[in-house]
Each structure stands twice: as C-alpha cells, then as structure tokens.
Design a protein around this motif. Structure first.
Motif, short mmCIF file in Angstrom:
data_model
loop_
_atom_site.label_atom_id
_atom_site.label_comp_id
_atom_site.label_asym_id
_atom_site.label_seq_id
_atom_site.Cartn_x
_atom_site.Cartn_y
_atom_site.Cartn_z
N ARG A 8 2.88 -10.03 -9.26
CA ARG A 8 1.66 -9.95 -10.06
C ARG A 8 0.83 -8.76 -9.63
O ARG A 8 0.58 -8.56 -8.45
N ALA A 9 0.39 -7.98 -10.62
CA ALA A 9 -0.49 -6.85 -10.37
C ALA A 9 -1.92 -7.36 -10.22
O ALA A 9 -2.35 -8.24 -10.97
N VAL A 10 -2.63 -6.78 -9.25
CA VAL A 10 -4.00 -7.21 -8.98
C VAL A 10 -4.85 -5.97 -8.69
O VAL A 10 -4.49 -5.17 -7.82
N PRO A 11 -5.97 -5.80 -9.41
CA PRO A 11 -6.86 -4.69 -9.08
C PRO A 11 -7.36 -4.84 -7.65
O PRO A 11 -7.70 -5.95 -7.23
N PRO A 12 -7.40 -3.76 -6.88
CA PRO A 12 -7.85 -3.87 -5.49
C PRO A 12 -9.24 -4.51 -5.36
O PRO A 12 -9.49 -5.24 -4.40
N LEU A 92 1.83 -5.40 -1.59
CA LEU A 92 1.99 -3.94 -1.65
C LEU A 92 0.64 -3.35 -2.03
O LEU A 92 0.04 -3.76 -3.03
N THR A 93 0.16 -2.41 -1.25
CA THR A 93 -1.09 -1.73 -1.57
C THR A 93 -0.89 -0.86 -2.81
O THR A 93 0.24 -0.58 -3.22
N ALA A 94 -1.99 -0.40 -3.37
CA ALA A 94 -1.91 0.49 -4.54
C ALA A 94 -1.12 1.76 -4.20
O ALA A 94 -0.33 2.23 -5.02
N ALA A 95 -1.28 2.29 -2.99
CA ALA A 95 -0.53 3.48 -2.59
C ALA A 95 0.96 3.18 -2.52
O ALA A 95 1.79 4.00 -2.95
N GLN A 96 1.32 2.03 -1.99
CA GLN A 96 2.73 1.65 -1.93
C GLN A 96 3.31 1.46 -3.33
O GLN A 96 4.45 1.83 -3.61
N VAL A 97 2.51 0.87 -4.23
CA VAL A 97 2.94 0.67 -5.61
C VAL A 97 3.23 2.03 -6.26
O VAL A 97 4.23 2.18 -6.97
N ARG A 142 14.88 -1.59 -15.99
CA ARG A 142 13.90 -1.05 -16.95
C ARG A 142 12.59 -1.83 -16.87
O ARG A 142 11.50 -1.24 -16.88
N ASP A 143 12.68 -3.16 -16.77
CA ASP A 143 11.47 -4.00 -16.70
C ASP A 143 10.66 -3.71 -15.43
O ASP A 143 9.44 -3.59 -15.47
N LEU A 144 11.36 -3.62 -14.29
CA LEU A 144 10.66 -3.32 -13.04
C LEU A 144 10.06 -1.92 -13.05
O LEU A 144 8.93 -1.72 -12.57
N THR A 145 10.79 -0.95 -13.62
CA THR A 145 10.26 0.41 -13.73
C THR A 145 8.98 0.42 -14.55
O THR A 145 7.98 1.03 -14.16
N ALA A 146 8.99 -0.27 -15.69
CA ALA A 146 7.80 -0.32 -16.54
C ALA A 146 6.65 -1.06 -15.84
O ALA A 146 5.49 -0.61 -15.91
N PHE A 147 6.94 -2.16 -15.18
CA PHE A 147 5.91 -2.93 -14.47
C PHE A 147 5.24 -2.07 -13.40
O PHE A 147 4.01 -1.96 -13.34
N TYR A 148 6.04 -1.42 -12.55
CA TYR A 148 5.45 -0.62 -11.47
C TYR A 148 4.74 0.62 -12.01
O TYR A 148 3.71 1.02 -11.48
N ALA A 149 5.28 1.23 -13.07
CA ALA A 149 4.63 2.42 -13.64
C ALA A 149 3.25 2.07 -14.17
O ALA A 149 2.27 2.78 -13.91
N GLU A 153 -0.36 3.20 -12.70
CA GLU A 153 -1.31 3.89 -13.60
C GLU A 153 -2.71 3.28 -13.49
O GLU A 153 -3.70 3.98 -13.50
N TYR A 154 -2.78 1.95 -13.38
CA TYR A 154 -4.06 1.26 -13.22
C TYR A 154 -4.60 1.35 -11.80
O TYR A 154 -5.74 0.99 -11.55
N GLY A 155 -3.77 1.77 -10.84
CA GLY A 155 -4.20 1.82 -9.45
C GLY A 155 -4.25 0.45 -8.79
O GLY A 155 -5.02 0.23 -7.86
N ASP A 156 -3.40 -0.46 -9.28
CA ASP A 156 -3.42 -1.84 -8.78
C ASP A 156 -2.44 -2.04 -7.62
O ASP A 156 -1.50 -1.29 -7.44
N ALA A 157 -2.70 -3.12 -6.89
CA ALA A 157 -1.79 -3.60 -5.85
C ALA A 157 -0.84 -4.60 -6.49
O ALA A 157 -1.01 -5.01 -7.66
N VAL A 158 0.17 -5.05 -5.74
CA VAL A 158 1.10 -6.07 -6.21
C VAL A 158 1.21 -7.15 -5.14
O VAL A 158 1.38 -6.86 -3.97
N VAL A 159 1.07 -8.39 -5.60
CA VAL A 159 1.30 -9.55 -4.75
C VAL A 159 2.57 -10.22 -5.25
O VAL A 159 2.75 -10.41 -6.45
#
Length: 164
Positions: A8-12, A92-97, A142-149, A153-159
C-alpha cells in the motif's frame, strides 16, 4: 486459508511509525484507507509472492546485491506488530520507492524471465505451461512497474504486509 502480500502506498505526511497504525492500514477497507490518507493505491500479490520475489532477486536467499531488485517484493525496514505470531510489516521510504520504480522501468522482463525461468517453471509438470506462466509473471511485472511508478510520482512510501 488465503494468504496475500499487500503493498500500500502512503503519503509520508500520513505515515505513522507505529505497528498498530500499520495493522489498521491493512485491516481497513479501501474507502476508509482513502479517507484516512487522502488517496489509495494498492497492489496485491497472491500466495505465489515468493515466486515473484525470485523473478527479481535470483535464487533464494537473495543472490541479488542489496538495492531495488531485492526491494521490489519483500524489501523494506521491518516493523514488528504487537502480536509476535504475525509477520512484520515492511516499510520502503519514498526515496527507496523511487529507486525501485527506476529499476523496474529499466528492467527487461525477458532478461528477468530467462534468468529465473528454470526455477519458476519447476512446480509445473505440464510442458506446455510456459506461455501461461510467463504471461502471468509478465502481467505481474507490468502491474508492479505501474504501482511503483505512480507511487514514486506522488512521492509516497510503501508499506507491505503478508495478510493471512
């Protein structure tokens, strides 16, 4: 029993350094998550998530060097839930994402498939299973590439969490 690996993407600014908060993030439905953090992006891998990890990381135990290849599925800083019988969350921090997104964008699926093909096809007895299995892994890539891209782009972290 169904096991799924959720990302799940989460804004910092919405992120809390609390295992209890992380657990609520995965227990709540999409609408509640969207309301709490302002938007919602999620990727879900089925119980074969370790096979997807193998696609990026090589033969276990992670023969890839540290970095984006090992972070795509299972990477991140572990945050342990209050209940020790539950698996840890991975953050994963936004930088790692951003690093993972760059890696996935540059990765050639055909090269990934060629390297991992023998291990990924091993569970399948049918000799004609390769096109279908390859197609499933290509779709997941393709799904993971789109999710991480989009997340980068939003500058979010991932949990991440293995939901049992």
């Amino acid at each position: 029993m169904s096991m799924y690996f959720h990302l799940r993407a989460v804004p910092p600014s919405a992120l809390r350094n609390s295992a209890t908060w992380f657990q609520r993030l995965f227990e709540d439905d999409w609408d509640i998550v969207r309301e709490r953090i302002g938007r919602h992006r999620e990727e879900v891998l089925d119980r074969q998530y370790l096979d997807v990890e193998l696609l990026y990381s090589g033969i276990p135990p992670n023969h890839a060097p540290d970095g984006p290849p090992t972070d795509v599925v299972l990477g991140g800083r572990p945050v342990f839930p209050p209940n020790p019988s539950l698996p840890p969350f991975l953050l994963l921090t936004a930088a790692q994402v951003t690093g993972v997104a760059g890696y996935l964008k540059a990765a050639d699926f055909d090269d990934l498939w060629r390297r991992a093909r023998p291990q990924l096809l091993r569970p399948y007895i049918a000799t004609d299973a390769e096109p279908e299995v390859r197609g499933l892994f290509a779709a997941t890539h393709r799904d993971l590439t789109a999710f991480y891209a989009q997340t980068a782009e939003y500058g979010d972290a991932v949990v991440k969490w293995l939901v049992i």
